[in-house]
Design a protein around this motif. Structure first.
Motif, PDB file in Angstrom:
ATOM      1  N   UNK A   1      -2.926  44.876  54.037  1.00 37.44           N
ATOM      2  CA  UNK A   1      -2.194  44.040  53.092  1.00 37.44           C
ATOM      3  C   UNK A   1      -2.766  42.625  53.044  1.00 37.44           C
ATOM      4  N   UNK A   2      -3.281  42.136  54.177  1.00 37.39           N
ATOM      5  CA  UNK A   2      -3.943  40.825  54.175  1.00 37.39           C
ATOM      6  C   UNK A   2      -5.148  40.859  53.246  1.00 37.39           C
ATOM      7  N   UNK A   3      -5.957  41.915  53.336  1.00 30.38           N
ATOM      8  CA  UNK A   3      -7.121  42.065  52.461  1.00 30.38           C
ATOM      9  C   UNK A   3      -6.696  42.140  50.994  1.00 30.38           C
ATOM     10  N   UNK A   4      -5.617  42.884  50.736  1.00 33.37           N
ATOM     11  CA  UNK A   4      -5.137  43.040  49.355  1.00 33.37           C
ATOM     12  C   UNK A   4      -4.708  41.684  48.787  1.00 33.37           C
ATOM     13  N   UNK A   5      -3.947  40.896  49.575  1.00 31.16           N
ATOM     14  CA  UNK A   5      -3.488  39.587  49.106  1.00 31.16           C
ATOM     15  C   UNK A   5      -4.659  38.655  48.836  1.00 31.16           C
ATOM     16  N   UNK A   6      -5.690  38.723  49.692  1.00 31.13           N
ATOM     17  CA  UNK A   6      -6.857  37.874  49.487  1.00 31.13           C
ATOM     18  C   UNK A   6      -7.625  38.296  48.238  1.00 31.13           C
ATOM     19  N   UNK A   7      -7.691  39.563  47.983  1.00 35.14           N
ATOM     20  CA  UNK A   7      -8.432  40.069  46.837  1.00 35.14           C
ATOM     21  C   UNK A   7      -7.754  39.705  45.522  1.00 35.14           C
ATOM     22  N   UNK A   8      -6.421  39.819  45.457  1.00 38.53           N
ATOM     23  CA  UNK A   8      -5.697  39.600  44.215  1.00 38.53           C
ATOM     24  C   UNK A   8      -4.886  38.302  44.212  1.00 38.53           C
ATOM     25  N   UNK A   9      -5.061  37.497  45.266  1.00 36.51           N
ATOM     26  CA  UNK A   9      -4.323  36.240  45.375  1.00 36.51           C
ATOM     27  C   UNK A   9      -2.822  36.496  45.235  1.00 36.51           C
ATOM     28  N   UNK A  10      -2.364  37.510  45.932  1.00 37.31           N
ATOM     29  CA  UNK A  10      -0.953  37.886  45.906  1.00 37.31           C
ATOM     30  C   UNK A  10      -0.252  37.372  47.159  1.00 37.31           C
ATOM     31  N   UNK A  11       1.066  37.517  47.197  1.00 38.44           N
ATOM     32  CA  UNK A  11       1.840  37.027  48.348  1.00 38.44           C
ATOM     33  C   UNK A  11       2.844  38.080  48.801  1.00 38.44           C
ATOM     34  N   UNK A  12       2.438  39.349  48.733  1.00 40.71           N
ATOM     35  CA  UNK A  12       3.355  40.391  49.158  1.00 40.71           C
ATOM     36  C   UNK A  12       3.175  40.656  50.648  1.00 40.71           C
ATOM     37  N   UNK A  13       4.159  41.277  51.268  1.00 43.26           N
ATOM     38  CA  UNK A  13       4.150  41.484  52.713  1.00 43.26           C
ATOM     39  C   UNK A  13       4.730  42.850  53.032  1.00 43.26           C
ATOM     40  N   UNK A  14       4.655  43.216  54.306  1.00 41.17           N
ATOM     41  CA  UNK A  14       5.161  44.506  54.756  1.00 41.17           C
ATOM     42  C   UNK A  14       6.310  44.308  55.737  1.00 41.17           C
ATOM     43  N   UNK A  15       7.271  45.202  55.634  1.00 43.96           N
ATOM     44  CA  UNK A  15       8.336  45.292  56.643  1.00 43.96           C
ATOM     45  C   UNK A  15       8.242  46.704  57.203  1.00 43.96           C
TER      46      UNK A  15
END
Length: 491
Positions: A390-404
């Motif tokens: 998810x860290x890689x995904x946020x960096x790729x798309x400049x997103x701010x989502x997270x996992x619980x």
């Protein structure tokens, strides 16, 4: 006495010989008569078949010429202001005019007919333009019948042999069907006699009339040679019996060939069936574990197995609802597919069993359907790697989502129930508790129960979250998985 007997035997032999000769002669004459009859019928069939083939090729060539003219001549010239495209084409006009494809086809047919009067190429219709009323409609019974028949049966062919200009000819007609590119032109042209054309309507008939003299001469010449060859073979002693035997042998060879071809087809079909079965098996293995799929293929309708200890992981994407309101549904699906595809790769990497996805939630379990002793470690490794994904995904798309993420270890029952849309699922208190760990967890954290903590405490870093109230479970002491105790963890 002996001479008398010899004479009697000779007379008898001569009589038998004459009878045989007579029988053979009669058989030969019958054979010749039958051959002549069959050749006459064959001649007619061959002439018609050859003429039909020629007419079909002519029609195809003419239509291809119109198509090529439309695509390679008309379209490139539409931007030239000095050129006029018209149905009323007249090459003698001072202004440069170019006929539209249908007019081009009519002019081409007239040009071919003028060059060879015995060969007629016509395009006619029930709705000719005003200046083509005399030559643009049906002129005789054949053309009227062709219009009537092909209007009702646009994909059929209409043809027959009859005299044309006092000579035997073959007349062939097929429907000229309106294409999408021509509908607007026909409906908007001020001179068009019909304004409600639709795609697929029969706007006219393309007719090709060709003389049969050449085809007839070639066919008769070929059949004549064949006839003389048969006569010669018959004179040399081929009788009706040998012809019958030859035909039987030919039929036997054809039957044998058909059997070989059918056998080859069956072999190919079997190969295709095997391939389809392999595809079905692969698809089934994408849905169910291999051992469970094998049980279903063996006929077991209800499958349920109890496992003394498994580790269950639930993960939910935090912030996905906000993201879904900011992007299109297609982009949302692409993002979710990329995230879950990464999770699927981790599942394969650690030998775990993906159970299902529900919306933006992901469920995976370790320790089944094949029991293992390190299922908790594998789940822990996957949970930590999921955070990195998810860290890689946020960096790729400049997103701010997270996992619980929530994890629990305990007994469970797994299996397949029902008769449609099979799914390998889990039941039991341990499953419910794992779900509660996720729903009561904190964004960006991995919350585990004490049972999982006790197994992993010496191999991973934990933070004691303390006592929390869990719906349906009461107060529970939970822990947050923070990382590994060593830099490299082998599971």
């Amino acid at each position: 006495m002996q001479h008398l007997i010899s004479g009697s035997l000779a007379a008898i032999g001569k009589l038998v010989y004459k009878r045989v000769i007579l029988a053979v002669t009669i058989l030969f004459c019958v054979g010749v008569a039958i051959a002549m009859t069959n050749m006459s019928e064959l001649s007619s069939t061959l002439i018609t078949s050859q003429a039909l083939q020629n007419a079909t090729l002519y029609a195809q060539a003419i239509k291809e010429a119109r198509t090529l003219y439309s695509s390679d001549a008309i379209k490139p010239l539409t931007t030239a202001n000095a050129i006029s495209f018209t149905h009323d084409y007249n090459p003698t006009k001072t202004k440069v005019t170019v006929p539209v494809p249908a007019t081009f086809l009519i002019e081409l047919g007239q040009h071919i007919t003028n060059k060879n009067p015995e060969l007629s190429v016509r395009l006619y219709s029930n709705y000719p333009f005003p200046w083509r009323e005399k030559e643009g409609g049906a002129k005789d019974n054949f053309e009227r019948e062709a219009l009537s028949y092909l209007t009702k049966n646009p994909t059929a062919k209409f043809f027959r042999r009859e005299d044309y200009l006092g000579k035997p000819a073959f007349r062939y007609a097929e429907a000229d069907i309106l294409t999408p590119s021509c509908v607007n032109c026909h409906n908007t042209n001020s001179y068009s006699p019909k304004k409600d054309w639709k795609v697929g309507d029969v706007r006219g008939i393309l007719e090709i009339t060709q003389p049969l003299n050449t085809i007839t001469q070639k066919t008769h010449s070929g059949l004549k040679n064949l006839f003389f060859l048969l006569v010669g073979l018959s004179v040399l002693g081929i009788s009706g019996l040998s012809l019958a035997i030859s035909r039987l042998r030919q039929n036997a060879k054809q039957l044998e060939q058909r059997v070989r071809e059918r056998t080859a087809q069956l072999q190919e079909t079997n190969i295709e069936l095997v391939k389809e079965q392999e595809k079905s098996d692969r698809l089934l293995l994408n849905i169910l574990p291999e051992s469970i799929a094998n049980k279903l293929k063996d006929g077991q309708n209800t499958i349920a197995d109890a496992f003394a200890e498994v580790t269950i992981l639930f993960a939910d994407i935090v912030g996905f609802t906000v993201l879904s309101s900011q992007i299109s549904a297609e982009e949302l699906l692409i993002f979710l597919n990329e995230i879950f595809s990464g999770f699927d790769s981790l599942t394969e990497k650690y030998g775990l069993e993906k159970i299902k996805t529900i919306g933006d939630a992901y469920m995976v379990v370790g320790g089944l359907p094949n029991p293992s002793t390190n299922h908790a470690e594998k789940i822990a490794e996957m949970a930590l790697d999921m955070q990195q994904e998810l860290v890689k995904f946020n960096a790729k798309y400049q997103a701010a989502i997270n996992l619980r993420i929530g994890i629990n270890t305990g007994p469970a029952i797994a299996g397949v129930i029902g008769t449609k849309k099979f799914i390998y699922d889990l039941w039991g208190d341990a499953v419910n508790t794992a779900a509660r760990m996720e729903s009561h967890g904190l964004p960006g954290t991995i919350q585990v129960t004490k049972s999982t903590y006790d197994i992993l405490r010496n191999k991973y870093l934990f933070e004691d979250r303390g006592i929390i109230h869990v719906k349906g479970k009461g107060d529970m002491n939970t822990y947050l998985l923070a990382g590994r105790l060593v830099s490299s963890q082998s599971v």
